[in-house]
Design a protein around this motif. Structure first.
Motif, PDB file in Angstrom:
ATOM      1  N   UNK A   1       0.838  -1.208   0.000  1.00 20.82           N
ATOM      2  CA  UNK A   1       0.000   0.000   0.000  1.00 20.82           C
ATOM      3  C   UNK A   1       0.870   1.254   0.000  1.00 20.82           C
ATOM      4  N   UNK A   2       1.907   1.236   0.828  1.00 18.04           N
ATOM      5  CA  UNK A   2       2.812   2.391   0.903  1.00 18.04           C
ATOM      6  C   UNK A   2       3.499   2.623  -0.449  1.00 18.04           C
ATOM      7  N   UNK A   3       3.946   1.538  -1.067  1.00 17.24           N
ATOM      8  CA  UNK A   3       4.653   1.655  -2.354  1.00 17.24           C
ATOM      9  C   UNK A   3       3.720   2.222  -3.419  1.00 17.24           C
ATOM     10  N   UNK A   4       2.430   1.834  -3.378  1.00 16.14           N
ATOM     11  CA  UNK A   4       1.471   2.304  -4.397  1.00 16.14           C
ATOM     12  C   UNK A   4       0.829   3.632  -4.007  1.00 16.14           C
ATOM     13  N   UNK A   5       1.106   4.090  -2.787  1.00 11.77           N
ATOM     14  CA  UNK A   5       0.561   5.350  -2.248  1.00 11.77           C
ATOM     15  C   UNK A   5      -0.969   5.386  -2.248  1.00 11.77           C
ATOM     16  N   UNK A   6      -1.574   4.245  -2.027  1.00 13.49           N
ATOM     17  CA  UNK A   6      -3.041   4.184  -1.870  1.00 13.49           C
ATOM     18  C   UNK A   6      -3.371   2.931  -1.083  1.00 13.49           C
TER      19      UNK A   6
ATOM     20  N   UNK B   1       0.648   6.014   8.715  1.00 12.26           N
ATOM     21  CA  UNK B   1       0.435   5.967   7.260  1.00 12.26           C
ATOM     22  C   UNK B   1      -0.210   7.237   6.707  1.00 12.26           C
ATOM     23  N   UNK B   2      -0.367   8.248   7.559  1.00 14.53           N
ATOM     24  CA  UNK B   2      -1.158   9.432   7.179  1.00 14.53           C
ATOM     25  C   UNK B   2      -0.665  10.120   5.913  1.00 14.53           C
ATOM     26  N   UNK B   3       0.624  10.086   5.644  1.00 17.90           N
ATOM     27  CA  UNK B   3       1.135  10.795   4.463  1.00 17.90           C
ATOM     28  C   UNK B   3       1.358   9.861   3.264  1.00 17.90           C
ATOM     29  N   UNK B   4       0.856   8.650   3.369  1.00 20.42           N
ATOM     30  CA  UNK B   4       1.078   7.680   2.284  1.00 20.42           C
ATOM     31  C   UNK B   4      -0.189   7.376   1.479  1.00 20.42           C
ATOM     32  N   UNK B   5      -1.260   8.152   1.683  1.00 21.84           N
ATOM     33  CA  UNK B   5      -2.492   7.881   0.943  1.00 21.84           C
ATOM     34  C   UNK B   5      -3.222   6.643   1.442  1.00 21.84           C
TER      35      UNK B   5
END
Ligand code: NAD
Length: 261
Positions: free
Chosen positions: A130-135, A174-178
């Motif tokens: 999820x972090x890598x895809x930013x969603x 995770x707030x800044x990772x979408x």
């Protein structure tokens, strides 16, 4: 809202609330991996029904949510099958009702493992993608018991309060990772989990079945009605949409006014 091109894993979705959440996400176009126990023919009927009713892909994982390695395996399998896990719904849960001094130690361990630790293990495995895809959307089915206590449910109430804390913590990470992280707290929903606790509640409180339904279960809910699984499913679908992109770390109550008291 459309969740086309998104893939979801919903734990404990062979029954009750999880199945309703899986159907709500599929109705928005998401491919879904369902999970949970049951008769193979019933599970296959549900899996095939999701594909037929909503034109999505649906896979099934038999992973046991009390087993960390199987949870990690389920997320890896979903990533392989769908190319990603965009939505994770931690929903599997069990209940046991007994006074604290009689509460079986193995029931405590099982409830903490399935109702709380499984969410940690699944998040841990799904978050890197999820972090890598930013969603990403992470939703856990907590309970009114994440906010308030009830006698004879020590393990369940402890696990659900834990889910509320885990939700806040991971939301901040995770707030800044979408990626949003929320929990939904239903009051009583008429599912096998509620129906199956009636005999033990009758025993623990010395009541009849009717008294348990009206004087214990619905007594907690000012509307005097059960929440429906579909209403919880709709809340989960809403949290996955763009309109909910600024909702994170929240505990969304859907409890007929229970926790307003
Ligand atoms: P349910 O019994 O209908 O469904 C539970 C699901 O979890 C089933 O699919 C079951 O197979 C699965 N499951 C159980 N143990 C598992 C394990 N070890 N590994 C994998 N799957 C497992 O119950 P429900 O009422 O739909 O409950 C779903 C969630 O909603 C639970 O987390 C529960 O605590 C929560 N909840 C329920 C209510 C309610 O009133 N029914 C209220 C608030 C919260």
């Amino acid at each position: 809202m459309s969740l086309k091109s998104k893939a979801a894993v919903v734990t404990g979705s062979t029954s009750g609330i999880g199945l309703a959440i899986a159907r709500s996400l599929a109705a928005e176009g998401a491919n879904v991996m369902i999970n949970g126990f049951g008769k193979p023919e019933d599970i296959e009927k549900e899996r095939a029904g999701l594909e037929k009713d909503f034109g999505v892909r649906c896979a099934y994982s038999a992973a046991d949510m009390s087993k960390p390695d199987q949870i990690a395996g389920m997320i890896a399998e979903a990533e392989k099958t769908f190319g990603a896990v965009d939505i994770l719904v931690n929903n599997a849960g069990v209940q046991h009702v007994a006074p604290i001094e009689e509460f079986p130690v193995e029931k405590w361990d099982q409830i903490i493992a399935i109702n709380l630790s499984s969410a940690f293990h699944a998040m841990r495995a799904a978050v890197p993608g999820m972090k890598a895809r930013k969603w990403g959307r992470i939703i856990s089915t907590a309970s009114a018991h994440s906010l308030t206590g009830s006698p004879f449910k020590s393990a369940y109430v402890s696990a659900k309060h834990g889910i509320a804390g885990l939700t806040k913590t991971v939301a901040l990470e995770l707030a800044t990772f979408g990626v949003t992280v929320n929990c939904i707290s239903p009051g009583y929903v008429w599912t096998p989990l509620v129906e199956n606790q009636i005999p033990d509640t009758m025993k623990a409180r010395g009541l009849t079945r009717e008294q348990v339904i009206h004087d214990v279960l619905l007594d907690a809910q000012p509307t005097k009605q059960f929440v429906t699984p579909e209403q919880v499913g709709a809340m989960a679908a809403y949290l996955c949409g763009e309109a909910a992109s600024q909702i994170t770390g929240a505990n969304m109550c859907i409890d007929g006014g229970w926790t307003a008291q």
